[in-house]
Scaffold this active site. Structure first.
Site, PDB file in Angstrom:
ATOM      1  N   GLU A  40     -44.911  23.954  29.137  1.00 39.40           N
ATOM      2  CA  GLU A  40     -43.910  25.024  29.182  1.00 39.40           C
ATOM      3  C   GLU A  40     -42.554  24.338  29.319  1.00 39.40           C
ATOM      4  O   GLU A  40     -42.170  23.927  30.417  1.00 39.40           O
ATOM      5  CB  GLU A  40     -44.173  25.949  30.377  1.00 39.40           C
ATOM      6  CG  GLU A  40     -45.435  26.785  30.248  1.00 39.40           C
ATOM      7  CD  GLU A  40     -45.249  27.990  29.324  1.00 39.40           C
ATOM      8  OE1 GLU A  40     -44.098  28.385  29.062  1.00 39.40           O
ATOM      9  OE2 GLU A  40     -46.266  28.539  28.868  1.00 39.40           O
ATOM     10  N   CYS A  65     -35.123  28.976  32.667  1.00 34.08           N
ATOM     11  CA  CYS A  65     -35.495  28.399  31.367  1.00 34.08           C
ATOM     12  C   CYS A  65     -35.236  29.362  30.218  1.00 34.08           C
ATOM     13  O   CYS A  65     -34.936  28.939  29.114  1.00 34.08           O
ATOM     14  CB  CYS A  65     -36.952  27.979  31.375  1.00 34.08           C
ATOM     15  SG  CYS A  65     -38.070  29.326  31.782  1.00 34.08           S
TER      16      CYS A  65
HETATM   17  P1  NAD Z   1     -38.441  17.931  34.874  1.00 34.47           P
HETATM   18  O1  NAD Z   1     -39.098  17.724  33.553  1.00 34.47           O
HETATM   19  O2  NAD Z   1     -37.404  16.963  35.300  1.00 34.47           O
HETATM   20  O3  NAD Z   1     -39.542  17.954  36.060  1.00 34.47           O
HETATM   21  C1  NAD Z   1     -40.675  18.772  36.045  1.00 34.47           C
HETATM   22  C2  NAD Z   1     -41.789  18.133  36.840  1.00 34.47           C
HETATM   23  O4  NAD Z   1     -42.095  16.862  36.290  1.00 34.47           O
HETATM   24  C3  NAD Z   1     -41.489  17.898  38.315  1.00 34.47           C
HETATM   25  O5  NAD Z   1     -42.603  18.291  39.082  1.00 34.47           O
HETATM   26  C4  NAD Z   1     -41.263  16.413  38.419  1.00 34.47           C
HETATM   27  O6  NAD Z   1     -41.696  15.871  39.636  1.00 34.47           O
HETATM   28  C5  NAD Z   1     -42.118  15.853  37.300  1.00 34.47           C
HETATM   29  N1  NAD Z   1     -41.557  14.641  36.716  1.00 34.47           N
HETATM   30  C6  NAD Z   1     -40.236  14.348  36.527  1.00 34.47           C
HETATM   31  N2  NAD Z   1     -40.098  13.139  35.942  1.00 34.47           N
HETATM   32  C7  NAD Z   1     -41.364  12.664  35.761  1.00 34.47           C
HETATM   33  C8  NAD Z   1     -41.896  11.456  35.205  1.00 34.47           C
HETATM   34  N3  NAD Z   1     -41.102  10.495  34.739  1.00 34.47           N
HETATM   35  N4  NAD Z   1     -43.233  11.292  35.182  1.00 34.47           N
HETATM   36  C9  NAD Z   1     -44.042  12.266  35.661  1.00 34.47           C
HETATM   37  N5  NAD Z   1     -43.604  13.410  36.203  1.00 34.47           N
HETATM   38  C10 NAD Z   1     -42.285  13.615  36.264  1.00 34.47           C
HETATM   39  O7  NAD Z   1     -37.871  19.423  34.821  1.00 34.47           O
HETATM   40  P2  NAD Z   1     -37.032  20.206  35.894  1.00 34.47           P
HETATM   41  O8  NAD Z   1     -35.682  19.565  36.042  1.00 34.47           O
HETATM   42  O9  NAD Z   1     -37.824  20.427  37.127  1.00 34.47           O
HETATM   43  O10 NAD Z   1     -36.875  21.637  35.174  1.00 34.47           O
HETATM   44  C11 NAD Z   1     -35.905  21.864  34.187  1.00 34.47           C
HETATM   45  C12 NAD Z   1     -36.511  21.946  32.813  1.00 34.47           C
HETATM   46  O11 NAD Z   1     -37.688  22.737  32.830  1.00 34.47           O
HETATM   47  C13 NAD Z   1     -35.600  22.654  31.817  1.00 34.47           C
HETATM   48  O12 NAD Z   1     -35.690  22.027  30.569  1.00 34.47           O
HETATM   49  C14 NAD Z   1     -36.160  24.051  31.730  1.00 34.47           C
HETATM   50  O13 NAD Z   1     -35.855  24.760  30.562  1.00 34.47           O
HETATM   51  C15 NAD Z   1     -37.616  23.767  31.843  1.00 34.47           C
HETATM   52  N6  NAD Z   1     -38.341  24.930  32.331  1.00 34.47           N
HETATM   53  C16 NAD Z   1     -39.215  25.553  31.503  1.00 34.47           C
HETATM   54  C17 NAD Z   1     -39.882  26.686  31.934  1.00 34.47           C
HETATM   55  C18 NAD Z   1     -40.861  27.411  31.075  1.00 34.47           C
HETATM   56  O14 NAD Z   1     -41.570  28.267  31.603  1.00 34.47           O
HETATM   57  N7  NAD Z   1     -40.973  27.114  29.797  1.00 34.47           N
HETATM   58  C19 NAD Z   1     -39.653  27.171  33.223  1.00 34.47           C
HETATM   59  C20 NAD Z   1     -38.751  26.504  34.030  1.00 34.47           C
HETATM   60  C21 NAD Z   1     -38.102  25.372  33.584  1.00 34.47           C
END
Ligand code: NAD
Length: 453
Positions: free
Chosen positions: A209, A243
């Site tokens: 997602e 998002c």
């Molecule tokens: P992110 O990708 O930075 O982090 C998400 C998760 O991934 C966290 O739990 C984090 O600990 C983990 N993570 C981060 N870096 C990692 C790595 N190198 N290796 C493994 N795991 C890692 O995203 P965010 O900043 O938490 O959220 C923002 C993004 O999420 C935006 O792009 C937003 O649009 C998207 N989003 C999508 C939805 C949806 O339902 N489609 C909902 C909310 C947010």
């Protein structure tokens, strides 16, 4: 934390077959509901500490969302899990054909920080409803909420069934080395690629997602008052850290000025002040700095004020924006709303189609032809006509992205299916055994087969 051991315990527990029992699933869903409602204050306080989100917003966009999911599964579990009889083709007479929804096994849910409770627990509820065990890794960026969820769940549920793992990138990297039966990830496309790669090593299926730049198109026939009110609400909810928030607006240039005035009047009406209960803080300093750099002061139509100490960015509308501006190069994920214009509707669709496929798209219009073209000509995860954001609150619609904005979907039945395998079973009678498919092959048998197929 020994994640390998926890997963091994979950696999042993899954193999006891207990999670396949519907009464067992319902019992734990009911317990989850009770535990969440009992800890409402703790959850609201923790999210408030993370980024100043009001109790009103936490209840409406997080807690009630998860409770609604639990209720949906409590009410529909029997029919969702029911084996489904389908037709049996002529070649397989006499027999019956059924599809069984089978839990996948041990699942992993990785959440994002912007709706820290909902985005971790909502997929988790679907995983449990479908009969799986689950390890949940919430985002460490909303640290207080992560700790509250870990406390509430780990104190009330056996870890061989359900466990909340605390940690950041290092811990997630460790967890991702393990073999799960499904990984459900919510976050950025950049990290989504890391998850997909780790999952591929075990051929683990994923739901991703992700995000993207979701457009809102406003045409000259739109009801401006309603459009402005709904866009302002959807954009500045959670201070733009949603998002599916409209990332930018494409408005017909003939009506741009009056539409900008309508946007401004609703921002003023909705009381988005630092410290007000209607407005959330930016999650951390890194995002605050990233966002302030996207505000081109020469293009500010409204807002533009910031306060680093409070991580406050005023709802900001930018005008005369072009596709080359910095604000149009990345998902904004904050309270900045660039407004671009178009001369004709098709041109707007072409411009959107030239970008990565967004998670959502919105159209405000009274024209049936424009509605039809919007739906059929551009690809995006899902969206609304004459509204924003609300499509995700309808459990009868699948929620997910396409292309760069994600793989797979969930909510309601679609969440159940995301965590299930559809197992096909053909059950044949033994009293009828026509000879024609068996060797030795003859012309007569071939003629029979031609007639049958
Ligand atoms: P992110 O990708 O930075 O982090 C998400 C998760 O991934 C966290 O739990 C984090 O600990 C983990 N993570 C981060 N870096 C990692 C790595 N190198 N290796 C493994 N795991 C890692 O995203 P965010 O900043 O938490 O959220 C923002 C993004 O999420 C935006 O792009 C937003 O649009 C998207 N989003 C999508 C939805 C949806 O339902 N489609 C909902 C909310 C947010």
């Amino acid at each position: 934390m020994d994640f390998q051991n926890i997963l091994a315990e979950q696999r042993d527990f899954f193999n006891t077959q207990k999670t396949k029992n519907l009464k067992f699933r319902k019992m734990y869903l009911e317990k989850l509901k009770e535990v969440l409602l009992k800890n409402e204050e703790l959850l609201c306080d923790s999210i408030y500490k993370d980024f100043g989100k009001s109790k009103f917003d936490t209840y409406t966009t997080e807690i009630s969302f998860v409770i609604k999911d639990i209720d949906y599964f409590l009410n529909n579990l029997k029919s969702l899990a029911k084996r489904k009889s389908v037709r049996t083709n002529l070649a397989n007479q006499f027999g019956s054909s059924k599809i069984y929804s089978e839990p996948l096994g041990c699942t992993l849910v990785i959440g994002a920080w912007n709706y820290p409770l909902q985005l971790s627990l909502s997929p988790m509820v679907a995983a449990l409803a479908a009969g799986n065990t689950c390890i949940v890794k919430p985002s460490e960026i909303a640290e207080n909420c992560m700790k509250a969820m870990a406390k509430i769940i780990n104190e009330n549920f056996p870890k061989e069934y359900l466990f909340v793992a605390e940690g950041g990138v290092e811990e997630t990297t460790e967890i991702l080395k393990l073999k799960f039966d499904k990984i459900f990830f919510t976050g950025s496309p950049k990290v989504g690629k890391i998850i997909y790669e780790a999952a591929a090593k075990h051929l683990t299926p994923v739901v991703l997602e992700l995000g993207g730049k979701s457009p809102a198109i406003v045409t000259s026939s739109a009801n401006f008052e309603v459009a402005a009110k709904r866009i302002v609400w959807g954009k500045f909810l959670n201070a733009g850290q949603t998002c599916v928030a409209p990332d930018y607006i494409l408005v017909d240039e003939k009506v741009k000025d009056s539409f900008l005035d309508s946007l401004k009047s609703y921002i003023q009406k909705f009381n988005y002040q630092a410290d007000s209960k209607e407005y959330t803080q930016i999650i951390n300093d890194r995002n605050f700095e990233r966002l302030t750099k996207l505000i081109d002061q020469d293009k500010v139509f409204f807002g533009g004020e910031t306060d680093a100490a409070k991580r406050f960015i005023e709802p900001t509308i930018l005008q005369n924006v072009t596709w080359n501006d910095a604000v149009m190069q990345e998902e904004i994920f904050g309270p900045i709303l660039p407004v671009l214009t178009f001369k004709n509707f098709n041109e707007a669709l072409i411009q959107i189609a030239a970008q990565e496929k967004p998670l959502s798209a919105y159209l405000f219009t009274a024209s049936s032809e424009e509605k039809e073209n919007f739906v059929s000509k551009i690809s995006f995860g899902g969206g609304c006509i004459n509204d924003v954001v609300m499509h995700l609150s309808n459990d009868y619609l699948p929620f997910g992205g396409v292309g760069n904005s994600g793989i797979g979907n969930y909510h309601g039945k679609f969440g159940f299916d995301a965590f299930s395998h559809q197992k096909s079973i053909l059950d044949r009678a033994t009293w009828a055994e026509p000879d024609f498919k068996y060797p030795p092959y003859t012309d007569k048998k071939l003629n029979w087969i031609k007639k049958l197929l």
